[in-house]
Design a protein around this motif. Structure first.
Motif, mmCIF file in Angstrom:
data_model
loop_
_atom_site.group_PDB
_atom_site.id
_atom_site.type_symbol
_atom_site.label_atom_id
_atom_site.label_comp_id
_atom_site.label_asym_id
_atom_site.label_seq_id
_atom_site.Cartn_x
_atom_site.Cartn_y
_atom_site.Cartn_z
ATOM 1 N N MET A 129 0.836 -1.207 0.000
ATOM 2 C CA MET A 129 0.000 0.000 0.000
ATOM 3 C C MET A 129 0.866 1.251 0.000
ATOM 4 S SD MET A 129 -3.402 -0.137 0.290
ATOM 5 C CE MET A 129 -4.688 -1.337 0.570
ATOM 6 N N LEU A 130 0.462 2.222 -0.760
ATOM 7 C CA LEU A 130 1.117 3.510 -0.674
ATOM 8 C C LEU A 130 0.728 4.157 0.642
ATOM 9 C CD1 LEU A 130 0.420 4.798 -4.269
ATOM 10 C CD2 LEU A 130 2.607 4.083 -3.350
ATOM 11 N N PHE A 131 1.339 5.318 0.883
ATOM 12 C CA PHE A 131 0.955 6.060 2.074
ATOM 13 C C PHE A 131 -0.512 6.451 1.983
ATOM 14 C CE2 PHE A 131 0.377 10.188 4.155
ATOM 15 C CZ PHE A 131 0.682 9.812 5.442
ATOM 16 N N ALA A 132 -1.319 6.090 2.984
ATOM 17 C CA ALA A 132 -2.745 6.397 2.955
ATOM 18 C C ALA A 132 -2.989 7.747 3.613
ATOM 19 C CB ALA A 132 -3.524 5.309 3.683
ATOM 20 N N ASP A 133 -3.525 8.660 2.848
ATOM 21 C CA ASP A 133 -3.772 9.989 3.397
ATOM 22 C C ASP A 133 -4.990 9.952 4.322
ATOM 23 O OD1 ASP A 133 -3.444 12.651 3.843
ATOM 24 O OD2 ASP A 133 -3.048 13.087 1.727
ATOM 25 N N THR A 134 -5.017 10.891 5.269
ATOM 26 C CA THR A 134 -6.144 10.898 6.205
ATOM 27 C C THR A 134 -7.369 11.549 5.590
ATOM 28 O OG1 THR A 134 -5.155 12.872 7.113
ATOM 29 C CG2 THR A 134 -4.820 10.840 8.340
ATOM 30 N N VAL A 135 -7.133 12.456 4.642
ATOM 31 C CA VAL A 135 -8.262 13.106 3.982
ATOM 32 C C VAL A 135 -8.541 12.353 2.688
ATOM 33 C CG1 VAL A 135 -9.096 15.218 2.933
ATOM 34 C CG2 VAL A 135 -7.611 15.318 4.940
ATOM 35 N N VAL A 136 -9.784 11.861 2.537
ATOM 36 C CA VAL A 136 -10.097 11.036 1.378
ATOM 37 C C VAL A 136 -10.935 11.830 0.386
ATOM 38 C CG1 VAL A 136 -11.123 8.883 0.617
ATOM 39 C CG2 VAL A 136 -10.093 9.040 2.884
ATOM 40 N N ALA A 137 -10.433 11.917 -0.845
ATOM 41 C CA ALA A 137 -11.217 12.597 -1.883
ATOM 42 C C ALA A 137 -12.328 11.659 -2.348
ATOM 43 C CB ALA A 137 -10.308 12.971 -3.040
ATOM 44 N N ASP A 138 -13.419 12.243 -2.852
ATOM 45 C CA ASP A 138 -14.480 11.433 -3.434
ATOM 46 C C ASP A 138 -13.885 10.604 -4.569
ATOM 47 O OD1 ASP A 138 -16.954 11.289 -2.433
ATOM 48 O OD2 ASP A 138 -17.899 12.649 -3.862
ATOM 49 N N PRO A 139 -14.231 9.305 -4.645
ATOM 50 C CA PRO A 139 -13.694 8.538 -5.765
ATOM 51 C C PRO A 139 -14.216 9.090 -7.088
ATOM 52 C CG PRO A 139 -15.304 7.269 -4.525
ATOM 53 C CD PRO A 139 -15.037 8.498 -3.737
ATOM 54 N N ALA A 140 -13.349 9.036 -8.099
ATOM 55 C CA ALA A 140 -13.689 9.607 -9.397
ATOM 56 C C ALA A 140 -14.983 9.015 -9.940
ATOM 57 C CB ALA A 140 -12.547 9.366 -10.377
#
Lengths: 323, 246
Positions: free
Chosen positions: A1-12
């Motif tokens: 897994m890449l670094f998982a950001d805490t802020v999640v954007a809406d999936p495209a």
């Protein structure tokens, strides 16, 4: 897994604009494919009438329907949890792949009659040639790595010439050079040993670099502690350095083994009865090339999938025990 | 008690054109406890590492147990066996348990039988007061415990002299004391020790002699009493005032 950001954007796939664009692109492509004389046309017979006579309008309707199913599929998958997404997308792609080959009209009875021989003879030969070669290549690699790290000019020169030569030549050419070249020197070599020798030397050259990197990654302090207790070079290497380098060496070696499994198909050119050789010869006789090639391809794929699972297990094992 | 174990006579060492050691004259007699101090980059680690020839010197003579250390020597391992070395970063073998770390040296280079090596290892683990950690891996121990294991590992080789290269510099402050206590006990048992350290309390407590180095040379060498209370060299005075003002 890449670094998982805490802020999640809406999936495209949940953005209406993106999905609209995908739908339009799908509509254009599927329409241009002119699918009205295929099975899709049959399905839409109630809507577009006689498929063969439906013309542009029929194609547009088919394009519209397929694109709608396609887009809806993407949107729905977007709602699922990660594991289920992976599973469904895998399944769908596999289905596509299988329909693609099914459309060739393959002779499955012919495949059934040959597949057992391909597995018992071909897979067995492929596996044992690869296993012997990777083992020998590891031994070559240890010596190659030590030579490449040594301050002895001869050793370094021989090792670097070796790695340069065998990494620089196509494996196919090495197979020929060994099989046809050694008899010139008066030593007639059988096909299987020639194949094993070629694979060993070629992969030994790549793995020399893996072993060298592994050995070099061990802290200098380990050497100092060993030497200050009076351990000699060989003892330090065998008991202190290599055991610590192994967790770094084994995962890429597993990768090499998977690559070698497929590259072992090259030794079919000198008549070793491995998987690729059988696929060609069995198919040739009855002009059923596609049947045998696809069967062999699927067998290779299954083998590498099994090996990949084993490989990831090994990797996880070494990640947990490395302190 | 003036039987020399290590002698350095006019030793110099260069890294390329940089002169790391300049005309070092230094003797370690049996039973000596010597503390080497000095500012960073002064060559103290280099000096202690030339003693068992982890670093080579270019000029002068180093004689250990009557054997001169030089490039063509055949028995460097035999000499090193008798010199215990403790490093700043412990350098334990992370793939072996504590017990295996302690048994490796005696079994592999001294040819000691497994039972006996185990007995010796447990004895020294007892002495550094962590026998309960014998089956753990170094990565599971605290820094202070690791360094005590490293000391025990050296002791298992039954060395004639112990070298300590900044043994407490990589430790968290609360763990320094446990390592120093172990070293003080060792000194009280009569072990010959050369110790590069900034721990001046330790120097006052156990050292027979304190050596001050700067720019690769020994500037002052005296007993701790006169070293701390009456330093002669201005650079020693400066160094001591800097590290003792807090």
């Amino acid at each position: 897994m890449l670094f998982a950001d805490t802020v999640v954007a809406d999936p495209a796939v949940h953005k209406p604009k993106v999905m609209a664009i995908i739908f339009i692109i799908g509509f254009v492509i599927f329409s241009l494919m002119g699918l009205n004389d295929t099975i899709f046309g049959e399905f839409l017979r109630p809507a577009i009438g006689e498929p063969a006579e439906s013309g542009l309008l029929g194609n547009l309707a088919i394009g519209m329907v397929i694109s709608m199913i396609f887009t809806a599929n993407i949107i729905l998958i977007g709602f699922l949890p990660f594991r289920l997404q992976v599973l469904i997308v895998w399944f769908e792609l596999l289905l596509l792949f299988l329909t693609f080959y099914y459309s060739f009209g393959l002779d499955f009875a012919f495949i059934r009659s040959k597949v057992w021989f391909m597995i018992s003879q071909g897979v067995f030969t492929t596996l044992y040639i690869s296993a012997i070669s990777i083992t020998l290549a590891s031994i070559v690699a240890i010596f190659g790595a030590v030579a490449k790290l040594s301050s002895n000019g001869f050793a370094y020169a021989i090792a670097s010439f070796y790695t340069s030569f065998f990494r620089g030549l196509p494996l196919l050419m090495q197979v020929y050079l060994i099989y046809l070249g050694l008899p010139q020197l008066g030593y007639v070599i059988d096909a299987v040993p020639a194949g094993i020798l070629a694979l060993t030397l070629c992969y030994g050259a790549y793995m020399t670099e893996i072993f060298r990197a592994g050995i070099q990654s061990i802290n200098k302090g380990q050497w100092e502690a060993s030497r200050s207790m009076g351990f000699k070079f060989g003892l330090t290497m065998r008991r202190i350095i290599l055991p610590q380098a192994m967790p770094l060496i084994i995962p890429p070696t597993g990768n090499q083994f998977i690559a070698m499994l497929k590259d072992s198909s090259l030794v079919s050119v000198i008549g070793v009865w491995e998987l690729m050789f059988l696929a060609r010869t069995l198919g040739n006789k009855d002009f059923k090339h596609m049947e045998m090639l696809i069967t062999a391809a699927l067998i290779y794929w299954c083998l590498t999938m099994v090996l990949e699972v084993i490989q990831s297990r090994i990797e996880r094992h070494y990640r947990t025990i490395s302190h | 008690m003036s039987e020399p174990i290590i002698q350095m006579i006019g030793v110099s060492k260069w890294y390329g054109s940089f002169r790391a050691l300049t005309d070092i004259d230094f003797t370690v007699n049996k039973g000596d406890k010597i503390v080497v101090c000095g500012p960073s980059g002064s060559g103290k680690s280099t000096m202690i590492r030339t003693l068992n020839w982890l670093e080579a010197h270019q000029e002068g003579k180093i004689i250990v147990n009557g054997i001169e250390m030089h490039k063509k020597m055949k028995n460097v391992d035999a000499v090193r066996m008798d010199i215990g070395m403790v490093f700043q970063h412990f350098n334990l073998f992370p793939h072996m348990t504590v017990l295996e770390n302690l048994m490796a040296g005696p079994m592999w280079v001294r040819g000691v039988k497994e039972d006996e090596a185990r007995k010796t290892a447990m004895k020294f683990l007892d002495r550094v007061r962590i026998p309960e950690q014998a089956e753990k891996y170094p990565g599971q121990l605290s820094g202070g415990q690791q360094q005590r294991v490293a000391i025990a590992r050296s002791l298992c080789m039954k060395p004639k002299v112990m070298l300590f290269d900044e043994p407490t510099s990589a430790l968290d402050p609360e763990m320094v004391a446990e390592v120093l206590d172990t070293m003080i006990e060792l000194a009280n048992d009569g072990m010959t020790m050369v110790c590069v350290t900034h721990e001046m309390g330790f120097a006052k407590a156990v050292a027979d002699r304190v050596v001050f180095m700067d720019e690769g040379a020994i500037l002052e060498e005296s007993d701790p009493h006169s070293f701390f209370d009456n330093p002669q060299n201005p650079r020693t005075q400066n160094f001591l005032s800097q590290i003792l003002q807090h």
